[in-house]
Scaffold this active site. Structure first.
Site, PDB file in Angstrom:
ATOM      1  CG  HIS A  91      -1.772   1.345   1.217  1.00  0.00           C
ATOM      2  ND1 HIS A  91      -2.848   1.440   0.692  1.00  0.00           N
ATOM      3  CD2 HIS A  91      -1.110   2.238   2.068  1.00  0.00           C
ATOM      4  CE1 HIS A  91      -3.363   2.946   1.322  1.00  0.00           C
ATOM      5  NE2 HIS A  91      -2.215   3.203   1.820  1.00  0.00           N
ATOM      6  CD  GLU A  92       1.863   3.922   3.517  1.00  0.00           C
ATOM      7  OE1 GLU A  92       2.148   4.593   3.635  1.00  0.00           O
ATOM      8  OE2 GLU A  92       1.184   3.663   3.968  1.00  0.00           O
ATOM      9  CG  HIS A 100       0.855   5.462  -0.662  1.00  0.00           C
ATOM     10  ND1 HIS A 100      -1.042   6.929  -0.952  1.00  0.00           N
ATOM     11  CD2 HIS A 100      -0.295   5.330   0.193  1.00  0.00           C
ATOM     12  CE1 HIS A 100      -1.785   6.220  -0.755  1.00  0.00           C
ATOM     13  NE2 HIS A 100      -1.286   6.177   0.214  1.00  0.00           N
ATOM     14  CD  GLU A 106      -4.680   6.307   2.908  1.00  0.00           C
ATOM     15  OE1 GLU A 106      -4.625   5.667   2.633  1.00  0.00           O
ATOM     16  OE2 GLU A 106      -3.987   7.422   2.567  1.00  0.00           O
TER      17      GLU A 106
END
Length: 294
Positions: A139-140, A143, A212
């Site tokens: 997930h990071e 980003h 997100e």
């Protein structure tokens, strides 16, 4: 699943940056018009802040969390995971940082793909299993790949400046009189700062919520396991109630960057920067069903 360019995210980032630039011009104009200091002083001050924010925001974010860069010798498993996931995401391996805190969370920072840092807390490492941890790290990395970390960093700059003036603007009054008359100038400047802070916050909040969802989908693409991230989000959200209030208060300013925000209290929930965790989990489970039927 294959990685697809999220034009919705890119469009929102571009629109947010355009509005923030316009707001920045208005803000500088208000300060020049009403503060009893020289125009050059204001421009130099804001210019210095913007340069520092761009080049040192990642270090400031890590410092505010009490995070430090860690070597592969200190955290070999964490480094191996991030290296493997970075290869799967077609990204350079970012710097790895760890914060010693009970708050189970993670965030990414940095101005581009080559200067990115992925930070996790010791609370997160203790709370998640292997698949869940991979989901959070992916997930990071999503980003970073989406470049929304840089946009959020720039977007937060204006809100930071406005908040600074709200707190310390009275010092610029100097006890004297400006060309607008008495203390009215500094009062108007502080009101303008309040308006700028509110508008900046709303823009950041709107962008943060969409990014997100985009990063959740990106994590599912990188790992191929949407259910792992869904499980991680549920675990993190459930563990927040066990964290001491002091730790939550100290780190709540990083909410816009966390994978799961700290949302203790009615006000925090009202102004939360993320979609509800339940909604994110529902979307990830829908992605899981897509994979199963593909």
């Amino acid at each position: 699943m294959e990685w697809k360019t999220d034009w919705g995210l890119r469009g929102r980032m571009a629109f947010t940056m355009f509005l923030l630039f316009a707001l920045y011009v208005v803000f500088v104009g208000a300060l020049v018009a009403f503060l009893d200091v020289g125009n050059l002083t204001i421009l130099l001050m804001l210019g210095g802040f913007s340069i520092a924010q761009y080049f040192f925001s990642d270090k400031l974010a890590l410092r505010s969390m009490g995070a430090r860069e860690v070597s592969a010798e200190e955290y070999p498993d964490l480094h191996r995971r991030i290296e493997r996931l970075s290869q799967q995401a077609d990204l350079p391996k970012p710097t790895v940082a760890v914060a010693d805190t009970q708050v189970p969370n993670a965030f990414a920072t940095g101005r581009n793909k080559k200067n990115a840092t992925v930070a996790v807390t010791t609370g997160l490492l203790r709370a998640l299993d292997d698949d869940e941890l991979d989901g959070v790290l992916a997930h990071e990395l999503a980003h970073v790949k989406n470049r929304d970390v840089m946009v959020m960093t720039i977007a937060s700059f204006l809100a930071t400046i406005a908040l600074f003036i709200l707190r310390w603007g009275w010092l610029f009054g100097g006890g004297g009189r400006n060309r607008q008359g008495g203390g009215a100038g500094i009062f108007v400047a502080i009101i303008a700062s309040l308006v700028v802070w509110v508008v900046s916050f709303l823009l950041i909040r709107a962008l943060s919520r969409y990014r997100e969802f985009a990063a959740d989908r990106g994590a599912a693409v990188i790992t191929g396991k949407p259910s792992a991230l869904a499980s991680a989000l549920a675990t993190i959200d459930g563990r927040m109630d066990r964290v001491p209030e002091r730790d939550l208060r100290e780190q709540s300013e990083m909410n816009a960057f966390f994978i799961v925000p700290i949302s203790k209290g009615t006000i925090a929930r009202l102004f939360r920067t993320h979609p509800r965790t339940e909604k994110r989990i529902d979307r990830l489970r829908a992605l899981e069903r897509e994979l199963e039927t593909a």
